[in-house]
Design a protein around this motif. Structure first.
Motif, PDB file in Angstrom:
ATOM      1  N   ILE A 343       0.995  -1.085  -0.090  1.00  0.00           N
ATOM      2  CA  ILE A 343      -0.070  -0.073   0.002  1.00  0.00           C
ATOM      3  C   ILE A 343       0.802   1.138   0.272  1.00  0.00           C
ATOM      4  N   PRO A 345       1.048   5.118  -0.076  1.00  0.00           N
ATOM      5  CA  PRO A 345       0.305   6.466  -0.152  1.00  0.00           C
ATOM      6  C   PRO A 345       1.046   7.541  -0.439  1.00  0.00           C
ATOM      7  N   CYS A 346       0.570   8.468  -0.842  1.00  0.00           N
ATOM      8  CA  CYS A 346       1.423   9.830  -1.308  1.00  0.00           C
ATOM      9  C   CYS A 346       2.418  10.260  -0.109  1.00  0.00           C
ATOM     10  N   PHE A 349       0.417  12.798   2.961  1.00  0.00           N
ATOM     11  CA  PHE A 349      -1.050  12.609   3.137  1.00  0.00           C
ATOM     12  C   PHE A 349      -1.506  13.146   4.347  1.00  0.00           C
ATOM     13  N   LEU A 396      -4.104   1.186   5.977  1.00  0.00           N
ATOM     14  CA  LEU A 396      -3.353   2.467   5.445  1.00  0.00           C
ATOM     15  C   LEU A 396      -1.979   1.854   5.437  1.00  0.00           C
ATOM     16  N   THR A 397      -1.542   0.595   6.312  1.00  0.00           N
ATOM     17  CA  THR A 397      -0.224   0.494   5.916  1.00  0.00           C
ATOM     18  C   THR A 397      -0.239  -1.066   5.828  1.00  0.00           C
ATOM     19  N   ARG A 427      -5.403   4.214   0.554  1.00  0.00           N
ATOM     20  CA  ARG A 427      -4.339   5.146   0.429  1.00  0.00           C
ATOM     21  C   ARG A 427      -4.586   6.372  -0.183  1.00  0.00           C
ATOM     22  N   TRP A 428      -4.044   7.436   0.268  1.00  0.00           N
ATOM     23  CA  TRP A 428      -4.160   9.186  -0.373  1.00  0.00           C
ATOM     24  C   TRP A 428      -3.295   8.970  -1.731  1.00  0.00           C
TER      25      TRP A 428
END
Length: 492
Positions: A343, A345-346, A349, A396-397, A427-428
């Motif tokens: 995952i 993310p940006c 975030f 998210l992780t 994820r963002w």
């Protein structure tokens, strides 16, 4: 529809696992199998799982994350080939004939049945030659809340039965209804001691329709290996562990053309193979001359998408022989499928954590609101509609495994997916765009939800990787209702 399931029979003998061998030990070219997988991936086709049997052993097998060997999977129209087994058994028991007219089992329908409908026989149902003008898909059937048996007799019969081929799950449903009329039990209950338990199949699920009848054309969930056992049983002319489960004469008849060049008794007949096929490519392909069975589970438009790749490499790969080094390479490749994707993310975030409530604008899906509950590890997404609140926790992780009641039948071939396993991540994509991904590993479906934030406004888009109908919800719009920030020590 409701889902029925069974725990293992208390007197059942646990079937031993199927034997394993390397491809080269069974003269299978592992290099050709790898090339076949290359061709599938290059074409952008989504293959979730595969098992290959040659002579007396499994020689290759793999499951892409999050699909697993022990997980049951919707087989869709593979179910039809299982239903055919029950008809073969009843014929062998002398309890029905293929030439019996269906109205003989449902005398209450005789008065309202037209002349052509009254001519439909069990054979016509098996051959998909009922005289109906068009297909009745399982996705349509599942939307009917009244008696499906009554509904069948309302379908116009525009051609004389036996003259035209029209594939339809309605025909398969009636076969199941006939089994119940003849035996006094559901198709599932009838087959369990005669087919499933002797094959070592346990914990299977089969949906139940409004009449208390299993859909004969779909609704059965099996593991990949369960599907393989069905194929091996037919490859072995109905015998399993020295015992005859299906008459050899029935297997022969069911798996050869019956009235149409490419269809038998609920089995698809190809050039050098026959197959149990379900939508989105749930497949059991039997190659009799090569003593082989190939099982596939995927998320593809239809079998036409993968058949050219199969024809290019099969059955040649099953008789070409191979090298031990290629065995190892194939095995390692298939083992690598188990690794979950990261995952990512940006970099920047949003760090704000808490519960955000949104009021949904009027929409055709009858959704009134959503709630986002965010912590450093996960986002709980809750959708509220007329049936209640439905939540999925998205990591998210790390991916989070859960159970879902999230609505979305229009995206899922008409299935409601009640109490269904889900593997979810979030994820963002940017500081104002959040993506949620929901894998439903007992199905072919994977949903992606995109939330776009703009001040106190929100838009929601939801799409699915594969479907028989629309793959997108209409874009939904919402306004911010409230935000409650959570700090250290705040209850989740």
């Amino acid at each position: 529809m409701n889902k029925s399931s069974h725990t293992p029979h208390p007197y059942a003998v646990s079937a031993s696992a199927l034997p394993r061998a390397t491809p080269s030990e069974r003269h299978v070219d592992a290099g050709a199998i790898s090339a076949w997988l290359d061709s599938i991936e290059a074409a952008g086709l989504e293959l979730h799982a595969m098992m290959l049997w040659r002579k007396d052993a499994v020689v290759a097998e793999g499951w892409r994350w999050p699909y697993q060997p022990q997980s049951r999977r919707m087989t869709h129209s593979v179910t039809k080939s299982v239903t055919a087994c029950a008809i073969g058994l009843l014929v062998n028991e002398g309890r029905l004939s293929l030439d019996d007219r269906i109205t003989s089992f449902f005398p209450e329908a005789k008065a309202t049945s037209g002349e052509r409908t009254a001519k439909i026989t069990v054979r016509h149902l098996l051959e998909m030659r009922t005289g109906h003008a068009s297909e009745v898909s399982g996705s349509i059937w599942r939307g009917i809340r009244t008696s499906w048996t009554d509904e069948f007799f309302r379908i116009p019969v525009v051609n004389d039965p036996g003259t035209t081929y029209v594939y339809s799950s309605a025909a398969s449903y009636m076969l199941s209804a006939i089994v119940t009329r003849v035996t006094g039990e559901t198709l599932h209950a009838y087959l369990r001691p005669r087919l499933f338990l002797p094959l070592g199949i346990h914990g299977e699920h089969w949906d139940i329709g409004p009449d208390g009848i299993n859909p004969g054309g779909n609704g059965l969930s099996l593991t990949t290996e369960d599907m393989l056992r069905l194929g091996i049983l037919h490859l072995q002319n109905g015998r399993w562990n020295g015992r005859t489960l299906l008459p050899a004469s029935w297997v022969t008849a069911a798996t050869q053309p019956q009235g149409t060049p490419t269809y038998g008794y609920h089995w698809v007949v190809g050039d050098g193979y026959y197959a149990a096929l379900g939508v989105f490519v749930q497949a059991v392909l039997v190659f009799p001359e090569q003593e082989s069975v190939l099982v596939l589970q995927g998320a593809m438009e239809n079998s036409a998408a993968i058949l050219p790749h199969i024809r290019q490499y099969f059955p040649h790969a099953l008789i070409a022989g191979g090298k031990a080094s290629e065995d190892v390479a194939l095995r390692n490749r298939l083992l690598s499928w188990k690794k979950p994707p990261p995952i990512a993310p940006c970099e920047n975030f949003p760090s704000q954590k808490g519960e955000t409530r949104w009021h949904m604008h009027d929409n055709p899906l009858d959704i009134s609101g959503i709630v986002l509950d965010t912590t450093p590890e996960m986002i709980r997404f809750t959708l509220v509609d007329s049936t209640g609140a439905h939540s999925i926790q998205c990591g998210l992780t790390d991916w989070i495994h859960g159970i879902s009641t999230m609505p979305g039948a229009s995206l899922h071939h008409g299935y409601l997916l009640r109490d269904t396993p889900v593997v979810a991540g979030a994820r963002w994509l940017s500081t104002d765009c959040l993506e949620l991904v929901w894998h439903f590993p007992e199905t072919a479906f994977r949903d992606t939800i995109t939330l776009q934030f703009s001040g106190t406004r929100l838009t929601l888009d939801r799409e699915v990787n594969i479907n028989s109908g629309d793959r997108h919800w209409p874009t939904l719009h919402a306004d911010l209702l409230s935000f409650q920030e959570k700090t250290a020590g705040t209850p989740a």
